[in-house]
Scaffold this motif. Sequence first.
Motif, PDB file in Angstrom:
ATOM      1  N   THR A 217      24.880 -47.242  72.548  1.00 39.91           N
ATOM      2  CA  THR A 217      24.618 -48.432  71.733  1.00 39.91           C
ATOM      3  C   THR A 217      24.854 -48.141  70.265  1.00 39.91           C
ATOM      4  O   THR A 217      25.430 -48.965  69.539  1.00 39.91           O
ATOM      5  CB  THR A 217      23.161 -48.902  71.941  1.00 39.91           C
ATOM      6  N   GLU A 218      24.437 -46.970  69.814  1.00 39.02           N
ATOM      7  CA  GLU A 218      24.675 -46.548  68.425  1.00 39.02           C
ATOM      8  C   GLU A 218      26.176 -46.558  68.128  1.00 39.02           C
ATOM      9  O   GLU A 218      26.629 -47.080  67.106  1.00 39.02           O
ATOM     10  CB  GLU A 218      24.106 -45.139  68.230  1.00 39.02           C
TER      11      GLU A 218
ATOM     12  N   SER B 131      28.559 -48.163  69.850  1.00 41.03           N
ATOM     13  CA  SER B 131      29.087 -49.517  70.022  1.00 41.03           C
ATOM     14  C   SER B 131      28.876 -50.345  68.763  1.00 41.03           C
ATOM     15  O   SER B 131      29.789 -51.050  68.306  1.00 41.03           O
ATOM     16  CB  SER B 131      28.412 -50.184  71.213  1.00 41.03           C
ATOM     17  N   MET B 132      27.673 -50.265  68.176  1.00 42.76           N
ATOM     18  CA  MET B 132      27.380 -51.042  66.971  1.00 42.76           C
ATOM     19  C   MET B 132      28.221 -50.559  65.790  1.00 42.76           C
ATOM     20  O   MET B 132      28.684 -51.362  64.972  1.00 42.76           O
ATOM     21  CB  MET B 132      25.882 -50.951  66.641  1.00 42.76           C
TER      22      MET B 132
ATOM     23  N   GLU C 146      31.805 -51.851  66.230  1.00 45.08           N
ATOM     24  CA  GLU C 146      31.872 -53.284  65.927  1.00 45.08           C
ATOM     25  C   GLU C 146      31.836 -53.529  64.426  1.00 45.08           C
ATOM     26  O   GLU C 146      32.581 -54.364  63.904  1.00 45.08           O
ATOM     27  CB  GLU C 146      30.707 -54.013  66.594  1.00 45.08           C
ATOM     28  N   GLU C 147      30.970 -52.777  63.726  1.00 46.39           N
ATOM     29  CA  GLU C 147      30.816 -52.975  62.283  1.00 46.39           C
ATOM     30  C   GLU C 147      32.053 -52.536  61.510  1.00 46.39           C
ATOM     31  O   GLU C 147      32.508 -53.216  60.597  1.00 46.39           O
ATOM     32  CB  GLU C 147      29.591 -52.190  61.791  1.00 46.39           C
TER      33      GLU C 147
ATOM     34  N   LYS D  30      30.000 -62.463  61.671  1.00 42.04           N
ATOM     35  CA  LYS D  30      29.908 -61.557  62.814  1.00 42.04           C
ATOM     36  C   LYS D  30      30.222 -62.318  64.102  1.00 42.04           C
ATOM     37  O   LYS D  30      30.015 -63.526  64.188  1.00 42.04           O
ATOM     38  CB  LYS D  30      28.495 -60.965  62.925  1.00 42.04           C
TER      39      LYS D  30
ATOM     40  N   ARG E  38      21.133 -61.121  69.215  1.00 41.25           N
ATOM     41  CA  ARG E  38      20.908 -61.081  67.764  1.00 41.25           C
ATOM     42  C   ARG E  38      20.285 -62.391  67.275  1.00 41.25           C
ATOM     43  O   ARG E  38      19.419 -62.400  66.396  1.00 41.25           O
ATOM     44  CB  ARG E  38      22.231 -60.852  67.023  1.00 41.25           C
TER      45      ARG E  38
ATOM     46  N   GLY F 205      19.254 -52.015  65.294  1.00 43.88           N
ATOM     47  CA  GLY F 205      20.572 -52.554  64.960  1.00 43.88           C
ATOM     48  C   GLY F 205      20.993 -52.093  63.574  1.00 43.88           C
ATOM     49  O   GLY F 205      20.519 -51.075  63.063  1.00 43.88           O
TER      50      GLY F 205
ATOM     51  N   THR G 148      22.413 -48.195  59.906  1.00 43.69           N
ATOM     52  CA  THR G 148      21.569 -48.249  61.095  1.00 43.69           C
ATOM     53  C   THR G 148      20.095 -48.256  60.715  1.00 43.69           C
ATOM     54  O   THR G 148      19.645 -47.425  59.931  1.00 43.69           O
ATOM     55  CB  THR G 148      21.856 -47.046  62.012  1.00 43.69           C
TER      56      THR G 148
END
Length: 237
Positions: free
Chosen positions: A32-33, A35-36, A39-40, A166, A172, A213, A221
């Motif tokens: 998840t870390e 993936s975020m 995306e960012e 986004k 979210r 998130g 983060t």
Amino acid sequence: MNKILILDAFAKAEQEIKKTGVVKPSLTQMATELSMFIEEKEDFILGERSLRDYRSDALKLEDDESDISIKQIAVINGLCKYLGFQDYQDYFQNKNSKPVEPKLGVIKSNHHYSLTIKLFIAASIIVFLVFLLYKNSQKQRWMVWQDDHYVETSFDAEKYSVHRLKLYKEDRIVSFKKVSVTCDTIFFNEDNSVRFWYGKNKNKEIEYFTDLGLHPETGKTLKPITNYMINKYVCND
């Protein structure tokens, strides 16, 4: 050599999460870390499950000469940036390897092409991506940060260019809020898991959120709340 890249990225994600107080991060937390971050930085969504699958494939080939195929160039670039490198070539040059083009599962580019041909290809890709962005923006759902929560909105090129817009995410919208906390706030669940995360805004002020998130303003983060933070910044009176 994509297998080395994905294993390095997971290793760093594990260490980064441990810094927040988590003793033994799960594969889901690490994925998840990553993936975020992707995306960012790359404006590309890849679920944590896919990243875990890449890691699993890499482990199977760890002692083998063969490699795994990562089909998304945005994922490759995002992982390299997460490790602190500019791009794929920079990553492998610093690993003392001969620079190669990433294995994408499609026809590879010939690194002996002339600079002119490479520039032409790069320009063509940019034009194509802009076209896809415009086409997809007409049917894609979007969201934007508004005061203390995300709200769904229509596509806005200006907001997109400054990374305020986004891709829409239901969790979210529903679960991620900025909140005010006091010494009377219940910060932990019955199993001692945290209920709030914190991070500094652009003015270096600490803000609190209801889910893990990235900070909506800085993109950094968020960290899980700790007793130390509570005693120092919330209950310091």
